[in-house]
Scaffold this motif. Structure first.
Motif, mmCIF file in Angstrom:
data_model
loop_
_atom_site.group_PDB
_atom_site.id
_atom_site.type_symbol
_atom_site.label_atom_id
_atom_site.label_comp_id
_atom_site.label_asym_id
_atom_site.label_seq_id
_atom_site.Cartn_x
_atom_site.Cartn_y
_atom_site.Cartn_z
ATOM 1 N N ARG A 30 27.912 41.307 43.691
ATOM 2 C CA ARG A 30 27.865 39.854 43.402
ATOM 3 C C ARG A 30 26.589 39.537 42.623
ATOM 4 N NH1 ARG A 30 30.337 37.962 48.924
ATOM 5 N NH2 ARG A 30 32.567 38.168 48.244
ATOM 6 N N HIS A 58 42.690 36.970 38.485
ATOM 7 C CA HIS A 58 41.315 36.309 39.233
ATOM 8 C C HIS A 58 41.043 37.355 40.219
ATOM 9 C CE1 HIS A 58 41.958 32.047 37.447
ATOM 10 N NE2 HIS A 58 40.952 32.805 36.784
ATOM 11 N N ALA A 59 41.882 37.814 41.042
ATOM 12 C CA ALA A 59 41.360 38.719 42.008
ATOM 13 C C ALA A 59 40.658 40.024 41.884
ATOM 14 C CB ALA A 59 42.783 38.939 42.947
ATOM 15 N N ASP A 97 36.692 38.302 51.980
ATOM 16 C CA ASP A 97 38.141 37.825 51.874
ATOM 17 C C ASP A 97 38.982 39.160 51.405
ATOM 18 O OD1 ASP A 97 40.649 36.697 51.105
ATOM 19 O OD2 ASP A 97 39.746 35.397 49.491
ATOM 20 N N ARG A 117 37.466 39.051 40.518
ATOM 21 C CA ARG A 117 36.391 38.766 41.579
ATOM 22 C C ARG A 117 36.242 40.099 42.420
ATOM 23 N NH1 ARG A 117 39.291 33.910 42.220
ATOM 24 N NH2 ARG A 117 40.698 34.726 43.799
ATOM 25 N N GLY A 118 37.121 41.041 42.569
ATOM 26 C CA GLY A 118 36.891 42.141 43.286
ATOM 27 C C GLY A 118 35.674 43.098 42.399
ATOM 28 N N GLU A 176 40.632 39.449 47.649
ATOM 29 C CA GLU A 176 39.701 39.906 46.644
ATOM 30 C C GLU A 176 39.584 41.233 46.035
ATOM 31 O OE1 GLU A 176 35.522 38.318 47.307
ATOM 32 O OE2 GLU A 176 36.133 36.329 46.625
#
Length: 358
Positions: free
Chosen positions: A278, A266-267, A236, A270-271, A239
């Motif tokens: 992850r 939040h981006a 995405d 998440r990045g 992100e």
């Protein structure tokens, strides 16, 4: 909001920086009605007792900025910059150390340390400690620091506005860190896709050597290239948007709608999670030394929970990032939320009940 830049101050209760009103009338001492009410309750119900005004120590915020200032000094040394620039960077570090010392003493006092204990730790006399770090003087120093840092942030927008070209010139250490994280995120997505470098080149019309340099961090790609690669890898692009902006030295506007500010925070988180490969939430929890639960990590990265600064700082550190790089994004959420809950035209009324925003 329009017109001159806002003036900032330090809330006397929670110690967060907030936009000060510029109109006539008495200057605000607290960032919200909730903080003002709690301060009044503490004064009336627990006179003479010190309580920590915030779960997060004052010194920790300053230590995070010290990390960034020290990195800037090291960067200047590596670049072989002139003596006056090196000394300016050193002066910035020295001034921040003074602020940190005052804040650390205040933290200790809030936690119940006596002046004798403070004096012993600082290797000064009790009289010197009392004279150097009384609460009112520390508060004044922190207000001065907030004003200094607000003044520094304004020129940064102009200085870095044009630095975000595809293959731009020298960037700050923060931009270099963001560029490295962007490359790590793209590299993780590439490994997950099972595509070869040649496959990527054929499907994006990019040369394999250029793709390789992007994934290794030698080149910072343009946004269309980031989108093309992320989509090809099944990721995405949203992100990576904040990492991309930071990598190109772009400073976003200070004011966002609350939903946009939250989405950007939040981006960014998440990045960083993606750039770290992850990792499973249990691994992140252990890396945070128990500061975050697995559920909190899940909710933050899923966009369900807007974290406080202590949670944000712990998560960023656990993911291998620098809290000082992310703090402006968190502050944008915090200040926008405060302005919604406590508009600048607040009349001086008797304190209401506790605010949920504090």
């Amino acid at each position: 909001m329009a017109g001159s830049s806002p003036r900032y101050d330090i809330c006397r209760y929670c110690q967060e920086r907030f936009a000060q009103t510029s109109g006539p009338g008495r200057k605000k001492e607290y960032c919200s009605i909730g903080c003002r009410s709690k301060a009044q309750r503490d004064r009336s119900g627990k006179a003479g007792q010190h309580q920590a005004p915030s779960a997060l120590p004052l010194g920790r915020r300053i230590a995070e900025d010290l990390q960034a200032l020290s990195a800037a000094l090291l960067e200047a040394e590596y670049d072989g910059r002139p003596l006056h620039e090196l000394l300016r960077c050193a002066s910035d570090v020295a001034r921040e150390v003074e602020y940190y010392t005052a804040a650390a003493v205040q933290d200790a006092r809030y936690q119940g340390a006596s002046w004798e204990q403070v004096a012993e730790a600082a290797r000064v006399s009790v009289t010197t400690a009392r004279t150097r770090w009384p609460e009112n003087r520390v508060q004044e120093r922190l207000r001065r620091r907030a004003a200094e840092r607000a003044a520094v942030r304004q020129p940064l927008v102009t200085m870095t506005e044009g630095a975000g070209g595809a293959e731009g010139g020298p960037l700050s250490k923060a931009a270099e860190r963001a560029s490295a994280k962007l490359a790590s995120a793209l590299s993780h997505l590439h490994r997950s896709s099972d595509l070869t470098i040649r496959d990527v080149g054929e499907q994006t019309s990019l040369s394999p050597s250029y793709v390789s340099r992007i994934l290794s961090g030698e080149r910072t790609p343009t946004w269309p290239v980031v989108c093309a690669l992320t989509a090809l890898f099944g990721g995405d692009p949203a992100e990576l948007s904040v990492l991309f902006e930071s990598a190109h030295g772009k400073v976003p506007p200070a004011q966002y709608a609350i939903t946009d500010a939250v989405a950007r925070l939040h981006a960014a988180l998440r990045g960083l999670h993606l750039a770290a490969g992850r990792p499973q939430f249990g691994v992140v929890r252990r890396a945070s030394h128990g500061a975050l639960s697995v559920q909190e990590i899940h909710d933050i990265l899923d966009g369900v929970l807007v974290p406080g600064w202590e949670q944000t700082s712990a998560l960023v550190t656990a993911l291998g990032g620098w809290p000082a790089d992310v703090r402006p994004l968190w502050q944008a959420v915090h200040y926008t939320f405060l302005l919604c809950m406590d508009p600048p035209t607040e009349p001086q009324l008797p304190p209401a009940g506790p605010s949920e925003s504090a």
